[in-house]
Motif scaffolding. Structure first.
Motif, PDB file in Angstrom:
ATOM      1  N   TYR A  69      50.156  87.220  -6.588  1.00 14.61           N
ATOM      2  CA  TYR A  69      50.198  86.731  -5.342  1.00 14.61           C
ATOM      3  C   TYR A  69      48.902  85.866  -5.132  1.00 14.61           C
ATOM      4  O   TYR A  69      49.084  84.808  -5.028  1.00 14.61           O
ATOM      5  CB  TYR A  69      50.000  87.988  -4.408  1.00 14.61           C
ATOM      6  CG  TYR A  69      49.533  87.310  -3.022  1.00 14.61           C
ATOM      7  CD1 TYR A  69      50.200  86.923  -2.110  1.00 14.61           C
ATOM      8  CD2 TYR A  69      48.222  87.561  -2.480  1.00 14.61           C
ATOM      9  CE1 TYR A  69      50.045  86.466  -0.705  1.00 14.61           C
ATOM     10  CE2 TYR A  69      47.629  87.300  -1.393  1.00 14.61           C
ATOM     11  CZ  TYR A  69      48.520  86.599  -0.596  1.00 14.61           C
ATOM     12  OH  TYR A  69      48.331  86.081   0.710  1.00 14.61           O
ATOM     13  N   THR A  72      49.410  82.411  -7.070  1.00 15.35           N
ATOM     14  CA  THR A  72      50.515  81.718  -6.476  1.00 15.35           C
ATOM     15  C   THR A  72      50.660  81.555  -5.118  1.00 15.35           C
ATOM     16  O   THR A  72      51.386  80.816  -4.520  1.00 15.35           O
ATOM     17  CB  THR A  72      51.929  82.155  -7.117  1.00 15.35           C
ATOM     18  OG1 THR A  72      51.987  83.417  -6.414  1.00 15.35           O
ATOM     19  CG2 THR A  72      52.008  82.211  -8.405  1.00 15.35           C
ATOM     20  N   LYS A  73      49.493  81.961  -4.193  1.00 12.49           N
ATOM     21  CA  LYS A  73      49.736  81.913  -2.719  1.00 12.49           C
ATOM     22  C   LYS A  73      49.625  80.554  -2.235  1.00 12.49           C
ATOM     23  O   LYS A  73      50.060  80.334  -1.202  1.00 12.49           O
ATOM     24  CB  LYS A  73      48.808  82.775  -1.992  1.00 12.49           C
ATOM     25  CG  LYS A  73      47.178  82.240  -2.157  1.00 12.49           C
ATOM     26  CD  LYS A  73      46.193  83.344  -1.777  1.00 12.49           C
ATOM     27  CE  LYS A  73      44.808  82.696  -2.095  1.00 12.49           C
ATOM     28  NZ  LYS A  73      43.998  83.837  -1.730  1.00 12.49           N
ATOM     29  N   GLU A  75      50.976  77.906  -3.644  1.00 13.04           N
ATOM     30  CA  GLU A  75      51.812  77.030  -4.271  1.00 13.04           C
ATOM     31  C   GLU A  75      53.202  76.436  -3.182  1.00 13.04           C
ATOM     32  O   GLU A  75      53.398  77.218  -2.097  1.00 13.04           O
ATOM     33  CB  GLU A  75      52.613  77.636  -5.327  1.00 13.04           C
ATOM     34  CG  GLU A  75      51.585  77.512  -6.655  1.00 13.04           C
ATOM     35  CD  GLU A  75      52.143  78.174  -7.860  1.00 13.04           C
ATOM     36  OE1 GLU A  75      53.530  78.584  -7.931  1.00 13.04           O
ATOM     37  OE2 GLU A  75      51.507  78.440  -8.791  1.00 13.04           O
TER      38      GLU A  75
END
Length: 75
Positions: A69, A72-73, A75
């Motif tokens: 998380y 990649t939060k 992206e």
């Protein structure tokens, strides 16, 4: 692990270690949504199953854990 929680967690998260969950079920409302997660994903899934087996209604697991998380939060 407390150090993982301290290093980063979702807003409003409660740190209830997997091994303590069964003895702390009364701290949670069975009718409120619950999101389980751990650092990498495996324990979060096991925790989700415990809650479902104790009649919690809206239980979700953060797939991949907090590390995924956090990475990649944005992206």
């Amino acid at each position: 692990m407390p150090e993982h929680y301290t290093a980063g967690h979702l807003p409003h998260a409660q740190n209830i270690p997997h091994q303590d969950l069964r003895s702390k079920l009364t701290l949670l409302n069975q009718n409120h949504p619950v999101i389980t997660y751990c650092n990498k994903g495996v324990t979060g899934n096991a925790t989700q199953n415990i809650l479902i087996n104790h009649n919690f209604k809206n239980v979700y697991n953060l797939s991949g854990g907090f590390q995924f998380y956090d990475a990649t939060k944005d992206e």
